[in-house]
Design a protein around this motif. Sequence first.
Motif, short mmCIF file in Angstrom:
data_model
loop_
_atom_site.label_atom_id
_atom_site.label_comp_id
_atom_site.label_asym_id
_atom_site.label_seq_id
_atom_site.Cartn_x
_atom_site.Cartn_y
_atom_site.Cartn_z
N PRO A 59 -12.35 39.96 9.60
CA PRO A 59 -11.35 38.92 9.82
C PRO A 59 -10.66 38.44 8.54
O PRO A 59 -10.31 37.26 8.42
N TYR A 60 -10.43 39.33 7.58
CA TYR A 60 -9.76 38.93 6.34
C TYR A 60 -8.35 38.41 6.58
O TYR A 60 -7.77 37.74 5.72
N ILE A 61 -7.78 38.71 7.76
CA ILE A 61 -6.42 38.26 8.07
C ILE A 61 -6.37 36.74 8.30
O ILE A 61 -5.29 36.17 8.35
N VAL A 62 -7.53 36.10 8.45
CA VAL A 62 -7.57 34.64 8.58
C VAL A 62 -7.52 34.11 7.15
O VAL A 62 -8.53 33.94 6.49
N ILE A 63 -6.29 33.86 6.68
CA ILE A 63 -6.05 33.66 5.25
C ILE A 63 -6.16 32.21 4.80
O ILE A 63 -6.20 31.94 3.60
N ALA A 64 -6.19 31.28 5.73
CA ALA A 64 -6.31 29.86 5.41
C ALA A 64 -6.89 29.17 6.64
O ALA A 64 -6.88 29.75 7.73
N PRO A 65 -7.38 27.95 6.49
CA PRO A 65 -7.92 27.27 7.67
C PRO A 65 -6.90 27.22 8.81
O PRO A 65 -5.78 26.73 8.64
N PRO A 101 -11.65 27.81 13.44
CA PRO A 101 -10.87 28.60 14.40
C PRO A 101 -9.39 28.63 14.03
O PRO A 101 -8.91 27.81 13.25
N VAL A 102 -8.68 29.58 14.62
CA VAL A 102 -7.27 29.83 14.31
C VAL A 102 -6.37 29.14 15.33
O VAL A 102 -6.58 29.28 16.54
N ARG A 103 -5.38 28.42 14.83
CA ARG A 103 -4.39 27.75 15.68
C ARG A 103 -3.02 28.43 15.61
O ARG A 103 -2.17 28.21 16.46
N LEU A 104 -2.80 29.20 14.54
CA LEU A 104 -1.50 29.86 14.35
C LEU A 104 -1.72 31.30 13.94
O LEU A 104 -2.47 31.58 13.00
N VAL A 105 -1.07 32.22 14.68
CA VAL A 105 -1.09 33.63 14.32
C VAL A 105 0.35 34.03 14.00
O VAL A 105 1.24 33.92 14.84
N VAL A 106 0.55 34.47 12.77
CA VAL A 106 1.84 34.99 12.35
C VAL A 106 1.71 36.50 12.29
O VAL A 106 0.81 37.02 11.62
N GLY A 107 2.56 37.20 13.01
CA GLY A 107 2.57 38.66 12.98
C GLY A 107 3.54 39.13 11.91
O GLY A 107 4.63 38.56 11.77
N ARG A 132 3.46 20.19 6.46
CA ARG A 132 4.46 21.09 7.04
C ARG A 132 3.81 22.00 8.07
O ARG A 132 4.35 22.24 9.14
N MET A 133 2.62 22.48 7.76
CA MET A 133 1.88 23.34 8.70
C MET A 133 1.64 22.59 10.00
O MET A 133 1.85 23.13 11.09
N GLU A 134 1.22 21.33 9.91
CA GLU A 134 0.95 20.54 11.11
C GLU A 134 2.23 20.33 11.91
O GLU A 134 2.22 20.42 13.14
N GLU A 135 3.33 20.06 11.23
CA GLU A 135 4.61 19.86 11.91
C GLU A 135 5.02 21.14 12.66
O GLU A 135 5.46 21.09 13.81
N LEU A 136 4.83 22.27 12.02
CA LEU A 136 5.16 23.55 12.65
C LEU A 136 4.24 23.84 13.83
O LEU A 136 4.67 24.35 14.86
N ALA A 143 12.99 26.92 19.20
CA ALA A 143 14.14 26.42 18.46
C ALA A 143 13.70 25.42 17.40
O ALA A 143 14.23 25.42 16.27
N THR A 144 12.74 24.57 17.72
CA THR A 144 12.24 23.59 16.76
C THR A 144 11.51 24.27 15.61
O THR A 144 11.68 23.91 14.44
N VAL A 145 10.70 25.28 15.91
CA VAL A 145 10.02 26.04 14.86
C VAL A 145 11.05 26.62 13.91
O VAL A 145 10.96 26.47 12.69
N ARG A 146 12.08 27.25 14.46
CA ARG A 146 13.11 27.87 13.61
C ARG A 146 13.89 26.80 12.83
O ARG A 146 14.24 27.01 11.67
#
Length: 158
Positions: A59-65, A101-107, A132-136, A143-146
């Motif tokens: 699971p090295y792709i889990v790069i931050a909390p 645990p992971v809340r956001l997955v960016v592909g 900023r992470m929490e806001e996103l 549309a809001t994410v973008r």
Amino acid sequence: MPDKLSLLGLLPEQSVLVNASARDWRTAIRLAGEGLILGGAATAAYSDEMIATVEQLGPYIVIAPGLALAHSRPSPAVRRTGLSWVSLQEPVHFGHRDNDPVRLVVGLAATDHNQHTAALGSLAQLLGAPERMEELLTAPDAATVRHLIGNFDPEVPS
């Protein structure tokens, strides 16, 4: 090739999924893969490659909390460099000792190593601030994410 890429340019609205439901990390990665497919960045085979990468390397792709960066090596399954965004309704465990645990997955699908590195740099800047992470993460729709990314994105002219 520029050192940075426009995150908005890499992340079309159809590649953003908010408040998604995933039963496990494989499902979460498949959702990220679906976003890459919808945005024209990759084929369905790339989702399998991203999952195989975690199965082989852990699971090295889990790069931050709370954050996973789903990706694999450049391959014929990558059509162009692009991103997808999946915020999860309920966090999932990838097996990372510190960052689960992971809340956001960016592909991330990249055509070559330089594009991969440039996209990573831009993402790291975007997600580096916890507020900023929490806001996103709590954005109600694509549309809001973008919009939030556009407010930050250093490569998008004001």
